[in-house]
Design an enzyme around this catalytic site. Structure first.
Site, PDB file in Angstrom:
ATOM      1  N   GLU A  36      -2.890   9.636  -6.293  1.00  0.00           N
ATOM      2  CA  GLU A  36      -3.909  10.262  -7.138  1.00  0.00           C
ATOM      3  C   GLU A  36      -4.379  11.504  -6.392  1.00  0.00           C
ATOM      4  OE1 GLU A  36      -7.725   8.367  -7.443  1.00  0.00           O
ATOM      5  OE2 GLU A  36      -8.242   9.452  -9.269  1.00  0.00           O
ATOM      6  N   ARG A 261      -0.545  -2.729   2.930  1.00  0.00           N
ATOM      7  CA  ARG A 261      -0.788  -1.361   3.377  1.00  0.00           C
ATOM      8  C   ARG A 261      -0.955  -1.322   4.891  1.00  0.00           C
ATOM      9  NH1 ARG A 261      -5.562  -0.591   0.248  1.00  0.00           N
ATOM     10  NH2 ARG A 261      -4.775   1.519   0.042  1.00  0.00           N
ATOM     11  N   LYS A 271     -10.100   6.372   1.908  1.00  0.00           N
ATOM     12  CA  LYS A 271     -10.315   7.768   1.510  1.00  0.00           C
ATOM     13  C   LYS A 271     -11.800   8.077   1.369  1.00  0.00           C
ATOM     14  CE  LYS A 271      -6.378   9.003  -1.453  1.00  0.00           C
ATOM     15  NZ  LYS A 271      -6.035   9.395  -2.837  1.00  0.00           N
TER      16      LYS A 271
END
Length: 559
Positions: A36, A261, A271
């Site tokens: 994204e 992850r 983020k």
RNA sequence: UGCCGGAUCGUCUAAUGGUAGGACAACGGCCUUUGACGCCGUCUGUAGAGGUUCGAAUCCUCUUCCGGCAACCA
């Protein structure tokens, strides 16, 4: 057993091997990396990039780069550009043009109409609160919306008018009609479209309804003919929903595969939190060399190869894991040891006068550019009567295993002579400010002398030295798991000594031609590179990428 | 106490019913004109309890622990 190491397959490769065996996708492998565009990529994304591109490469397949730009209020073209740059820098090539989920908005709209006509999607006119209320909890079934069974024609009409901009934000949503009592929350009539009168960075003002990620993602993969949709664990619970959409539509069905992850100790990967570090001024931007972002690592002097090797070594699995940052450091040292040109630079200078050396004599001494790689050749380094050495290379009261300068001791100057420390000069406060030494002319580097000393130190000729600023970086957090403490904010664990700026460094003259993007080893100090933002010809700024392994630190720490 | 997933050296990761291996880290040594690099060696692991089997990290049962899921975010 290198052999078994090479043959061993990770669980993703095993799944693909099985698909190829049963001919599930006609032996094709087509992956994608779907960020994204709402922030900068970090080392965790780098691992995902390596997995997606690496898997496709291995099977002779392709990888798409697609931006999942379904939320115009959060996304920006600036991030699109930085992400493209990072992927390219890592050395990967996406198939065809960059793609965007927004390229498929028309088709997604048609798909939605299809599902409404089929009776498996409906326009819900409930408020946000009502929908939340009726969703239930993980342990409690939800309730069906009172709009759930509104006539197909009515939904069709409303949905079209949603698209046409007849309603305000939040007045209606389009939902899939699945099962409000499903134990999987994602199946409780998930929202497919919401009204957002917002400007999109690519489609402009064409749309005022935007697809939810859950509705756009699977279909985007399907449209692109993706065979293996590799994603992180948190989407595992979403897979049944993606499968449901695809099956209802009867379109190409990729296989989603979830992996754990990457996490790294002594840093954070979220983020949102990385953004806080930037906004609250703990670091100087997304590409601050202390950040775990790809742009930060690049500015710090990390190489694509090191990052890719690191990703390979960490591997991939389904269990949650926190990798040790020492493995990342090992990977960059390993790569830089092979390729970095050596140079001498004194970070904390201490003047040394060689009293028996001619006043105005200058010798150009030969130095090896890289002992690991003869093809990198040699260079000449000027030597003269006054030089700088590292303050740490002198000890007034020496540790018993200290092999460097102390009164009366002998040490070799790298590529030059053996010198003996004769006198220690102090200022009125008792600080050592200068050493007087004598050199042994018989011991010139490369000569026939067989004299041996235990220590060798680096130096820079005082009259030829160039001044430089050097920035030393340490880990950004003192805590191994900065996010683990539920009581404390992660910012409480920030290492306030993560940046040390040295402004009076003396570097050998050959370094004035250093350019951003080149890696150097300052012998006995570490790996360094020109700071790509702040360095100028008049004011050189170097970043320390990583220190050399320092076994002296261990020895001196004992006794 | 719902659903989904997970548990192998300190860390990451192999072994897919047949010798628990590798990498990083740590420790010890050798080498050394970088206390770097390199080389040699050492240490440490199958969450627990049962069961199946000649043989179990692997298959079965139960238990324990960990992660994810209740944005009109992705």
């Amino acid at each position: 057993m290198e052999n078994t190491e090479k043959k061993s397959r990770n669980f993703i490769q095993e799944i693909i091997d099985e698909h190829n065996k049963i001919n599930r996708f006609d032996k094709k492998v087509h992956t994608r990396f779907p960020p994204e565009p709402n922030g900068y990529l970090h080392i965790g994304h780098a691992q995902s990039i390596c997995i997606n591109f690496g898997i496709a490469e291995e099977y002779g397949g392709k990888t798409n780069l697609r931006f999942d730009d379904t939320n115009p209020t959060k996304e920006d073209i600036e991030y699109v550009e930085s992400i493209k740059e990072d992927v390219k820098w890592l050395g990967f090539h996406w198939d065809g043009d960059v793609r965007f989920a927004s390229d498929y908005f028309d088709r997604l709209y048609d798909f939605a109409v299809q599902l409404i006509k089929k009776g498996v999607a409906y326009v819900d006119s409930s408020t946000l609160e009502e929908i939340k209320e009726e969703r239930g909890t993980p342990t409690e079934a939800g309730k069906e919306s009172k709009y759930r069974n509104r006539p197909i024609e009515e939904s069709l009409d409303l949905f079209e008018r949603m698209k046409n901009g007849e309603f305000k934000d939040g007045e209606h949503v389009l939902r899939a009609k699945i099962d409000m009592s499903s134990p999987n929350m994602n199946m409780r009539d998930p929202i497919m479209y919401r009204i957002r009168h917002a400007h999109h960075h690519r489609t402009g003002d064409k749309w005022c309804i935007y697809p939810m990620y859950d509705w756009a993602h699977g279909q985007s993969d399907s449209i692109e003919g993706i065979t293996h949709s590799i994603c992180t664990l948190e989407f595992e619970n979403h897979r049944p929903l993606y499968d449901w959409f695809i099956d209802q539509l009867g379109i190409h069905h990729p296989q989603q595969i979830e992996f754990a992850r990457l996490n790294l100790n002594y840093t954070i990967m979220s983020k949102r939190k990385l953004l806080r570090l930037v906004e609250e001024g703990y670091v100087n931007g997304w590409d601050d060399p202390r950040m775990p972002t790809i742009s930060g690592l690049r500015r710090r002097g990390y190489t694509p190869k090191a990052i890719r090797n690191f990703a390979d070594r960490v591997g991939v699995a389904k269990r949650d894991a926190v990798s040790d940052v020492s493995l990342l450091e090992f990977s960059i040292r390993e790569d830089l040891n092979q390729r970095a040109r050596r140079a001498m630079a004194v970070l904390n200078p201490l003047k040394v006068v060689i009293t028996n050396y001619y006043e105005n004599k200058v010798e150009e001494l030969e130095a090896v550019n890289n002992p690991q790689d003869e093809t990198m050749g040699k260079r000449l380094v000027p030597f003269s009567r006054e030089i700088y050495v590292e303050q740490h290379d002198f000890q007034e009261v020496p540790h018993r295993r200290f092999y460097r300068l102390t009164k009366g001791s002998e040490v070799r100057l790298r590529y030059a002579y053996i010198i003996k420390c004769e006198e220690v000069i102090k200022d009125e406060n008792g600080n050592v400010i200068e050493l007087h030494c004598t050199y042994d002319p018989e011991t010139k580097s490369g000569g026939s002398s067989t004299k041996k000393v235990k220590g060798t130190i680096h130096w820079v000729s005082a009259k030829h030295a160039v001044n430089a600023e050097v920035r030393l970086y340490d880990r950004l957090f003192n805590a191994e798991f900065p996010e683990a403490d539920k009581e404390k904010d992660f910012t409480e664990f920030i290492n306030h000594d993560s940046l040390t700026v040295l402004k009076n460094c003396k570097i050998e003259p050959s370094l004035v031609s250093a350019k951003a993007g080149e890696n150097y080893q300052f012998e006995r100090n570490g790996y360094f590179c020109i700071d790509s933002k702040d360095s100028t010809e008049e004011h050189l700024v170097f970043n320390r990428t990583v220190t050399l392994r320092d076994s002296w630190a261990k020895i001196s720490g004992k006794k």
